[in-house]
Motif scaffolding. Structure first.
Motif, short mmCIF file in Angstrom:
data_model
loop_
_atom_site.label_atom_id
_atom_site.label_comp_id
_atom_site.label_asym_id
_atom_site.label_seq_id
_atom_site.Cartn_x
_atom_site.Cartn_y
_atom_site.Cartn_z
N LEU A 9 30.26 41.62 10.74
CA LEU A 9 30.39 40.36 10.01
C LEU A 9 29.84 40.54 8.60
O LEU A 9 28.63 40.72 8.42
CB LEU A 9 29.63 39.25 10.74
CG LEU A 9 30.09 38.96 12.17
CD1 LEU A 9 28.94 38.44 13.01
CD2 LEU A 9 31.24 37.97 12.17
N LEU A 41 26.67 42.70 17.71
CA LEU A 41 27.02 42.13 16.42
C LEU A 41 26.17 42.75 15.32
O LEU A 41 24.96 42.95 15.49
CB LEU A 41 26.83 40.62 16.41
CG LEU A 41 27.75 39.85 17.37
CD1 LEU A 41 26.98 39.45 18.61
CD2 LEU A 41 28.36 38.63 16.70
N ILE A 64 27.50 33.14 16.45
CA ILE A 64 26.93 34.49 16.44
C ILE A 64 25.89 34.63 17.55
O ILE A 64 25.88 35.62 18.30
CB ILE A 64 26.32 34.80 15.06
CG1 ILE A 64 27.42 34.95 14.01
CG2 ILE A 64 25.46 36.07 15.12
CD1 ILE A 64 26.91 35.03 12.59
N PRO A 103 29.84 36.24 6.64
CA PRO A 103 30.91 35.42 7.21
C PRO A 103 30.82 33.94 6.88
O PRO A 103 31.80 33.21 7.05
CB PRO A 103 30.74 35.64 8.72
CG PRO A 103 29.28 35.94 8.88
CD PRO A 103 28.92 36.75 7.66
N LEU A 129 25.51 42.09 11.18
CA LEU A 129 25.70 41.07 10.16
C LEU A 129 25.16 41.53 8.82
O LEU A 129 24.01 41.96 8.72
CB LEU A 129 24.98 39.79 10.60
CG LEU A 129 24.80 38.66 9.59
CD1 LEU A 129 26.15 37.99 9.31
CD2 LEU A 129 23.79 37.63 10.09
N VAL A 182 35.03 41.04 10.42
CA VAL A 182 35.28 39.72 9.85
C VAL A 182 34.69 39.71 8.44
O VAL A 182 33.51 40.07 8.25
CB VAL A 182 34.65 38.60 10.70
CG1 VAL A 182 34.82 37.24 10.01
CG2 VAL A 182 35.30 38.57 12.08
N ILE A 187 37.63 34.99 13.81
CA ILE A 187 36.76 35.57 14.84
C ILE A 187 37.47 35.57 16.19
O ILE A 187 37.43 36.56 16.93
CB ILE A 187 35.42 34.81 14.90
CG1 ILE A 187 34.63 35.05 13.61
CG2 ILE A 187 34.61 35.23 16.12
CD1 ILE A 187 33.37 34.21 13.48
N GLN A 210 37.62 30.49 9.59
CA GLN A 210 36.76 31.64 9.85
C GLN A 210 36.56 31.81 11.36
O GLN A 210 36.56 32.95 11.86
CB GLN A 210 35.41 31.46 9.14
CG GLN A 210 34.53 32.70 9.12
CD GLN A 210 35.10 33.83 8.28
OE1 GLN A 210 36.19 34.32 8.53
NE2 GLN A 210 34.34 34.26 7.28
#
Length: 272
Positions: A192, A220, A211, A195, A222, A111, A179, A175
């Motif tokens: 991400l 995840l 998240i 994001p 980030l 993303v 996702i 957004q």
């Protein structure tokens, strides 16, 4: 696969934390990457724990987004990129001869900073990857679209207008739609890249809550310039500088008691 619990403590000679292979979703080994003559990453080695949120922080140009894109081979699209080292996903090297890149990118979804919904309906955006995969009945596809929108905390806002254009949604909703589109195909890892940086504060809080909720389902990773955001949502944080991994550890520890002066200087704003 077991979920990551307590990592092994770092050695006294390094400001890095390590995880057992059994607790790791991704393993990066001696990874270097250059854009032509420009060295972007330098000999990075770290493991990313399964079902946790790991944040990459550091000054602009330090290699955060470059590292993120290396995790699902987006750099393959740039002929000027030279890579050395390995990236392992659940025990399989992603650059291996038999690895299908399209399948890798399904397993490791991405993303980006700006929402990029397709010019089609809300429903068709989420169902896009499912149709490409094929093999699903309409009922199963409908159920998966609903599940993905619920997982992205968007279902209640759009369930009465699934056939409306995705572009009719607000930026924050777009957004979350992106996702949902990524979640629909069943990734194991979600990358991400900033994001929420283009969103208003309320939308940002919704993305951050999303998240935190998603880590029960997948791993995840980030990238963020916002250290407060990293502190709020991540379990572990890696600080990068000049393409090198400087410090990596539990987020609370790294922000309140960093082991290296370089990390402390960045966190306290004494360097940029």
């Amino acid at each position: 696969m077991p979920i990551a619990q307590q990592p092994r403590p770092p050695s006294k000679s390094a400001a890095l934390i390590d995880f057992s292979p059994e607790a790791s979703s991704l393993a990066i080994r001696d990874l270097s990457l250059a854009y032509g003559e420009t060295q972007a990453l330098r000999h990075l080695t770290l493991r990313i724990p399964r079902h946790r949120v790991t944040a990459f922080i550091g000054p602009s140009g330090c290699g955060k987004s470059t590292l993120l894109r290396a995790l699902n081979r987006l750099h393959d699209l740039n002929d000027a990129v030279v890579r050395q080292g390995e990236v392992w996903l659940e025990g399989e090297e992603i650059h291996g001869r038999g690895v299908a890149v399209a399948e890798l990118r399904r397993r490791v979804g991405m993303v980006f900073q700006a929402p990029n919904p397709f010019p089609m309906s809300i429903y068709d955006n989420v169902a896009f990857g499912l149709r490409l995969q094929g093999g699903l009945s309409k009922r199963k596809r409908d159920d998966t679209v609903e599940w993905a929108l619920r997982a992205a905390a968007l279902w209640d806002e759009v369930k009465e207008r699934l056939r409306a254009s995705a572009w009719s949604l607000s930026g924050g909703q777009q957004q979350r739609l992106v996702i949902a589109r990524t979640l629909a195909v069943g990734p194991e890892v979600l990358l991400l890249d900033e994001p929420a940086s283009a969103l208003d504060p309320i939308s940002t809080l919704k993305i951050e809550e999303l998240i935190r909720n998603l880590k029960s389902q997948l791993t995840l990773v980030l990238v963020t310039h916002n250290m407060q955001q990293a502190a709020r949502v991540s379990d572990y944080t890696a600080f990068l500088q000049d393409g090198e991994l400087v410090e990596y550890g539990p987020t609370d520890t790294l922000f309140t008691n960093p082991r290296l002066r370089r990390t402390e200087n960045y966190i306290t704003g004494r360097m940029t």
